[in-house]
Design a protein around this motif. Structure first.
Motif, mmCIF file in Angstrom:
data_model
loop_
_atom_site.group_PDB
_atom_site.id
_atom_site.type_symbol
_atom_site.label_atom_id
_atom_site.label_comp_id
_atom_site.label_asym_id
_atom_site.label_seq_id
_atom_site.Cartn_x
_atom_site.Cartn_y
_atom_site.Cartn_z
ATOM 1 N N VAL A 175 0.860 -1.179 0.000
ATOM 2 C CA VAL A 175 0.000 0.000 0.000
ATOM 3 C C VAL A 175 0.897 1.229 0.000
ATOM 4 N N GLY A 176 0.758 2.053 -1.034
ATOM 5 C CA GLY A 176 1.646 3.195 -1.197
ATOM 6 C C GLY A 176 1.304 4.386 -0.328
ATOM 7 N N HIS A 177 2.121 5.413 -0.451
ATOM 8 C CA HIS A 177 1.944 6.673 0.255
ATOM 9 C C HIS A 177 0.593 7.308 -0.085
ATOM 10 N N ASP A 178 0.088 7.022 -1.286
ATOM 11 C CA ASP A 178 -1.182 7.578 -1.744
ATOM 12 C C ASP A 178 -2.386 6.741 -1.322
ATOM 13 N N GLY A 179 -2.149 5.642 -0.592
ATOM 14 C CA GLY A 179 -3.233 4.800 -0.126
ATOM 15 C C GLY A 179 -3.703 3.764 -1.132
ATOM 16 N N ALA A 180 -3.119 3.749 -2.326
ATOM 17 C CA ALA A 180 -3.501 2.788 -3.372
ATOM 18 C C ALA A 180 -2.679 1.511 -3.250
ATOM 19 N N GLY A 210 6.659 3.756 0.621
ATOM 20 C CA GLY A 210 7.681 4.200 -0.334
ATOM 21 C C GLY A 210 7.454 3.749 -1.761
ATOM 22 N N VAL A 211 6.596 2.737 -1.978
ATOM 23 C CA VAL A 211 6.414 2.223 -3.339
ATOM 24 C C VAL A 211 5.727 3.216 -4.268
ATOM 25 N N SER A 212 5.109 4.257 -3.711
ATOM 26 C CA SER A 212 4.440 5.249 -4.576
ATOM 27 C C SER A 212 5.021 6.653 -4.430
ATOM 28 N N PHE A 213 6.194 6.740 -3.835
ATOM 29 C CA PHE A 213 6.798 8.049 -3.570
ATOM 30 C C PHE A 213 8.023 8.264 -4.451
ATOM 31 N N PRO A 214 8.257 9.448 -4.990
ATOM 32 C CA PRO A 214 7.434 10.656 -4.868
ATOM 33 C C PRO A 214 6.289 10.732 -5.880
ATOM 34 N N THR A 215 6.310 9.851 -6.889
ATOM 35 C CA THR A 215 5.288 9.886 -7.937
ATOM 36 C C THR A 215 4.583 8.541 -8.029
ATOM 37 N N PRO A 216 3.281 8.483 -7.741
ATOM 38 C CA PRO A 216 2.555 7.211 -7.820
ATOM 39 C C PRO A 216 2.687 6.562 -9.195
ATOM 40 N N GLY A 217 3.020 5.271 -9.190
ATOM 41 C CA GLY A 217 3.105 4.517 -10.433
ATOM 42 C C GLY A 217 4.407 4.665 -11.190
ATOM 43 N N ALA A 218 5.291 5.558 -10.721
ATOM 44 C CA ALA A 218 6.551 5.780 -11.444
ATOM 45 C C ALA A 218 7.585 4.703 -11.129
ATOM 46 N N ALA A 219 7.390 3.978 -10.029
ATOM 47 C CA ALA A 219 8.283 2.885 -9.624
ATOM 48 C C ALA A 219 9.740 3.321 -9.543
ATOM 49 N N ILE A 220 9.969 4.474 -8.934
ATOM 50 C CA ILE A 220 11.339 4.962 -8.742
ATOM 51 C C ILE A 220 11.995 4.230 -7.571
#
Length: 287
Positions: free
Chosen positions: A160-165, A266-276
């Protein structure tokens, strides 16, 4: 003469009876006895030929952690808890080499208690029939024999990412449990996709950005769960700090996970879906 013979017969009969009595007494003394079970009072370290020092109860029975207990509750319930009985002891005795501060207690969904070690609930394995058995390690790739010196652990849960998704292990939107590496206390570890092999490209020399993505500072590599390959772990020097590396990827924590077991923001940080920033598991390709 007859009297003398009768005296001899009486003496012989007495000796024979004494011999039989003595023999019976000896047999009774040698009768196998069932050993009294050792009362479970707590935990200790027990040396195993394969795994080295493992955590057992004080009677020597092996204890285990479950990768699906990634968060702060137990996910082994119902039939699972029959195969993997819960270990619990109030105010347990603590053996030499173990720290009482590493042990805790959780309340399970049914209201019962369970002892934890470094945030991981502890279990027995039903198929460990004899003292010294360690048959549960590696079962389904989810069970790990408890040890005091693990450098990393393995968790399995929905990310579950920083954005809750919800995200999958590739860092893109998706549902389903993913396996991932944590430190010994269950705090999620990450890789930075802009790092080079064995080289940290994120951390600044003055560590001014270390609070955002703290590097995993490890002085030495201890035990590694058997479902992983110890040779995949190395250390690098990052501006004077020893940083843990997995398959040539330097490892980090995410500051906003705030040291919460099971947090994977951290899986959605700083950009959701960017997988940085990504989690790591046995399928992670080497750099």
């Amino acid at each position: 003469m007859k009297t003398k013979n009768l005296r001899y017969l009486a003496i012989a009969s007495f000796i024979s009876a004494a011999t039989i009595f003595s023999s019976c007494s000896k047999n009774n003394d040698n009768k196998p006895t069932t050993p009294t079970p050792v009362a479970v009072t707590g935990v200790k370290l027990t040396t195993d030929a394969k795994f080295g020092a493992i955590i057992t109860d004080n009677a020597g029975r092996a204890l285990y952690a479950f990768a699906k207990d990634a968060g702060t509750t137990s996910n082994c319930v119902d039939g699972c808890a029959v195969t993997w009985p819960v270990f619990y002891k109030a105010n347990p005795s603590i053996g030499t080499g173990l720290d009482a501060a590493d042990f805790g207690v959780i309340t399970r969904a049914d209201g019962s208690k369970q002892t934890t070690y470094k945030n991981w609930p502890l279990y027995y394995f039903m198929n460990d029939a004899a003292q010294g058995d360690v048959k549960g390690d590696g079962v389904a790739g989810l069970w790990v024999v408890a040890k005091a010196d693990y450098t990393v652990m393995v968790a399995s849960a929905q990310l579950v990412g920083h954005d809750g998704a919800n995200y999958n292990d590739q860092g893109i939107a998706g549902t389903g449990a993913s396996s991932y590496l944590t430190d010994a206390k269950g705090h999620t570890l990450y890789l930075f996709t802009k790092d080079a092999s064995q080289k940290n490209n994120f951390t600044k020399s003055d560590f001014s950005n270390d609070a955002v993505w703290p590097l995993d500072n490890v002085d030495a590599i201890g035990s590694i769960p058997s479902i992983l390959t110890k040779g995949d772990f190395t250390l690098i020097n990052t501006f004077g700090k020893s940083q843990l590396v997995y398959k040539n990827h330097p490892l980090y924590f995410f500051g906003q996970d705030a040291g919460v077991k099971g947090s994977t923001k951290g899986v959605s940080f700083p950009t959701p879906g960017a997988a940085i920033w990504k989690i790591l598991n046995s399928g992670t390709p080497a750099l």
